[in-house]
Scaffold this motif. Sequence first.
Motif, PDB file in Angstrom:
ATOM      1  N   VAL A  93       4.891 -15.472  -8.980  1.00 55.10           N
ATOM      2  CA  VAL A  93       5.071 -16.851  -9.410  1.00 55.10           C
ATOM      3  C   VAL A  93       5.922 -17.522  -8.350  1.00 55.10           C
ATOM      4  O   VAL A  93       7.051 -17.094  -8.095  1.00 55.10           O
ATOM      5  N   ALA A  94       5.371 -18.557  -7.734  1.00 56.61           N
ATOM      6  CA  ALA A  94       6.044 -19.276  -6.645  1.00 56.61           C
ATOM      7  C   ALA A  94       6.477 -18.310  -5.539  1.00 56.61           C
ATOM      8  O   ALA A  94       7.550 -18.435  -4.961  1.00 56.61           O
ATOM      9  N   GLY A  95       5.633 -17.312  -5.259  1.00 59.18           N
ATOM     10  CA  GLY A  95       5.908 -16.361  -4.191  1.00 59.18           C
ATOM     11  C   GLY A  95       6.859 -15.233  -4.546  1.00 59.18           C
ATOM     12  O   GLY A  95       7.157 -14.384  -3.725  1.00 59.18           O
ATOM     13  N   VAL A  96       7.343 -15.224  -5.787  1.00 54.55           N
ATOM     14  CA  VAL A  96       8.291 -14.187  -6.230  1.00 54.55           C
ATOM     15  C   VAL A  96       7.543 -13.174  -7.090  1.00 54.55           C
ATOM     16  O   VAL A  96       6.850 -13.552  -8.040  1.00 54.55           O
ATOM     17  N   LEU A  97       7.710 -11.899  -6.743  1.00 56.41           N
ATOM     18  CA  LEU A  97       7.058 -10.833  -7.489  1.00 56.41           C
ATOM     19  C   LEU A  97       7.630 -10.753  -8.909  1.00 56.41           C
ATOM     20  O   LEU A  97       8.837 -10.669  -9.099  1.00 56.41           O
ATOM     21  N   VAL A  98       6.738 -10.811  -9.920  1.00 54.78           N
ATOM     22  CA  VAL A  98       7.150 -10.756 -11.325  1.00 54.78           C
ATOM     23  C   VAL A  98       6.617  -9.447 -11.913  1.00 54.78           C
ATOM     24  O   VAL A  98       5.409  -9.293 -12.082  1.00 54.78           O
ATOM     25  N   PRO A  99       7.496  -8.505 -12.236  1.00 54.44           N
ATOM     26  CA  PRO A  99       7.048  -7.198 -12.723  1.00 54.44           C
ATOM     27  C   PRO A  99       6.688  -7.191 -14.209  1.00 54.44           C
ATOM     28  O   PRO A  99       7.215  -6.403 -14.991  1.00 54.44           O
ATOM     29  N   LEU A 100       5.790  -8.053 -14.613  1.00 57.87           N
ATOM     30  CA  LEU A 100       5.384  -8.167 -16.014  1.00 57.87           C
ATOM     31  C   LEU A 100       4.691  -6.903 -16.518  1.00 57.87           C
ATOM     32  O   LEU A 100       4.774  -6.574 -17.698  1.00 57.87           O
ATOM     33  N   SER A 101       4.056  -6.166 -15.620  1.00 54.75           N
ATOM     34  CA  SER A 101       3.346  -4.953 -16.012  1.00 54.75           C
ATOM     35  C   SER A 101       4.269  -3.867 -16.532  1.00 54.75           C
ATOM     36  O   SER A 101       3.865  -3.065 -17.377  1.00 54.75           O
TER      37      SER A 101
END
Length: 133
Positions: free
Chosen positions: A33-41
């Motif tokens: 999101v906006a180039g930032v890794l989001v570890p939702l997994s």
Amino acid sequence: MSRVATLAAAAAAVVAVAGWLALVEVFWLPLRVAGVLVPLSVPAAVVANYLLVTGAHRLTGSRTVAVLPAITWLAVAVTATVRRPEGDLVAVGTGGLGTVTLAFLGLGVLGAAVAVGRVVAVPPAQAPSGAQR
């Protein structure tokens, strides 16, 4: 419907849901999101694995059916880390994404293992009251 047919239908449904969730979680690994890794997994894997195993046991009362989501998830997640003949790799192991992938695999297996341990540790006589026997 007989007990065997009911358990077979429940097993098929649980495997289908676990496989679908594992695929969704694997493809969420590179989510940014906006180039930032989001570890939702990572939290999705832990929570989904725990709830699927305990839910399958609570609904069916069968330890065998309850273990199936964990096995299915593990098979899909590990398969995603293997390079395809074309050279494609779904779950990569480099940089920040590699850290998220390792956390996904490790914590997802941990969530499943805790749930399976709790299900297997319950003696059959003390199965949940809502379970069919």
